[in-house]
Design a protein around this motif. Structure first.
Motif, PDB file in Angstrom:
ATOM      1  N   GLU A  81      -5.433   6.751   8.595  1.00  0.00           N
ATOM      2  CA  GLU A  81      -5.210   7.659   9.521  1.00  0.00           C
ATOM      3  C   GLU A  81      -4.312   7.842  10.692  1.00  0.00           C
ATOM      4  O   GLU A  81      -4.678   7.375  11.869  1.00  0.00           O
ATOM      5  CB  GLU A  81      -5.876   9.461   9.040  1.00  0.00           C
ATOM      6  CG  GLU A  81      -6.908   8.426   8.142  1.00  0.00           C
ATOM      7  CD  GLU A  81      -7.594   9.898   7.761  1.00  0.00           C
ATOM      8  OE1 GLU A  81      -7.778  10.829   8.161  1.00  0.00           O
ATOM      9  OE2 GLU A  81      -8.229   9.199   6.374  1.00  0.00           O
ATOM     10  N   SER A  82      -3.475   8.836  11.022  1.00  0.00           N
ATOM     11  CA  SER A  82      -2.778   9.584  12.055  1.00  0.00           C
ATOM     12  C   SER A  82      -3.971  10.108  12.953  1.00  0.00           C
ATOM     13  O   SER A  82      -4.365  11.161  12.157  1.00  0.00           O
ATOM     14  CB  SER A  82      -1.459   9.734  11.822  1.00  0.00           C
ATOM     15  OG  SER A  82      -1.659  11.372  11.446  1.00  0.00           O
ATOM     16  N   PRO A 136       0.799  -1.299  -0.224  1.00  0.00           N
ATOM     17  CA  PRO A 136      -0.029   0.103  -0.208  1.00  0.00           C
ATOM     18  C   PRO A 136       0.914   1.297  -0.172  1.00  0.00           C
ATOM     19  O   PRO A 136       1.765   1.624   1.000  1.00  0.00           O
ATOM     20  CB  PRO A 136      -0.369   0.242   1.470  1.00  0.00           C
ATOM     21  CG  PRO A 136      -0.068  -1.198   2.218  1.00  0.00           C
ATOM     22  CD  PRO A 136       0.750  -1.937   1.166  1.00  0.00           C
ATOM     23  N   ALA A 137       0.639   2.017  -0.954  1.00  0.00           N
ATOM     24  CA  ALA A 137       1.221   3.372  -0.771  1.00  0.00           C
ATOM     25  C   ALA A 137       0.848   4.040   0.350  1.00  0.00           C
ATOM     26  O   ALA A 137       1.803   5.047   0.722  1.00  0.00           O
ATOM     27  CB  ALA A 137       1.334   3.847  -2.014  1.00  0.00           C
ATOM     28  N   SER A 138       0.348   3.879   0.872  1.00  0.00           N
ATOM     29  CA  SER A 138      -0.407   5.192   1.875  1.00  0.00           C
ATOM     30  C   SER A 138      -0.846   4.042   3.202  1.00  0.00           C
ATOM     31  O   SER A 138      -1.565   3.249   2.754  1.00  0.00           O
ATOM     32  CB  SER A 138      -1.036   6.367   2.244  1.00  0.00           C
ATOM     33  OG  SER A 138      -2.245   6.382   1.819  1.00  0.00           O
ATOM     34  N   PRO A 139      -0.114   4.659   4.389  1.00  0.00           N
ATOM     35  CA  PRO A 139      -0.849   3.392   5.832  1.00  0.00           C
ATOM     36  C   PRO A 139      -2.556   3.481   5.385  1.00  0.00           C
ATOM     37  O   PRO A 139      -3.053   4.314   5.253  1.00  0.00           O
ATOM     38  CB  PRO A 139      -0.786   4.632   6.823  1.00  0.00           C
ATOM     39  CG  PRO A 139      -0.200   5.785   6.601  1.00  0.00           C
ATOM     40  CD  PRO A 139      -0.003   5.340   4.609  1.00  0.00           C
ATOM     41  N   SER A 140      -3.533   2.564   5.902  1.00  0.00           N
ATOM     42  CA  SER A 140      -4.497   2.442   5.578  1.00  0.00           C
ATOM     43  C   SER A 140      -5.799   3.163   6.917  1.00  0.00           C
ATOM     44  O   SER A 140      -6.390   3.511   7.077  1.00  0.00           O
ATOM     45  CB  SER A 140      -4.931   1.429   5.448  1.00  0.00           C
ATOM     46  OG  SER A 140      -5.285   0.510   6.585  1.00  0.00           O
TER      47      SER A 140
END
Length: 120
Positions: free
Chosen positions: A111-112, A105-109
């Motif tokens: 959110e921070s 995955p390009a970004s974490p699933s």
């Protein structure tokens, strides 16, 4: 143009000269695969009848029911195994394309938690 046989005449004692050369990497046809699978299934299922007869003979010869039950017990999973083997396809070759390609995955699933909030 000279053919392969004209360039290298076959020797009389040469083993390779008597065997045909494989010119394709084509897979076995589906009909041939099915015939082989049906043959395996038939052989495995044909083992069940002699197993029952063998269990009866073992019981009459030794008078021991445990041996007969062991033979019958060994023949119980044969239909399941025969179906699994008959429905199995030949193993994949290394050059067959794979359908699933994993991509990280390009970004974490998730959110921070550091978001600016507007209070109002």
């Amino acid at each position: 143009m000279a053919s392969s046989s004209e360039l290298h005449p076959p020797d009389e004692g040469d083993e390779d000269s008597r065997n045909p050369i494989l010119i394709t990497d084509a897979a076995q046809s589906f009909d041939d695969q099915q015939r082989a699978r049906v043959r395996k299934y038939t052989v495995m299922m044909a083992i069940r009848i002699p197993a029952l007869v063998l269990a009866a003979i073992a019981y009459s010869a030794w008078g021991n029911g445990w041996i007969s039950l062991l033979i019958i017990g060994a023949s119980i999973p044969l239909p399941w195994i025969a179906v699994l083997i008959a429905n199995d396809r030949p193993p994949r070759r290394d050059d067959e394309p794979r359908r699933y390609e994993y991509r990280a995955p390009a970004s974490p699933s998730i959110e921070s938690g550091n978001h600016r909030t507007i209070e109002g």
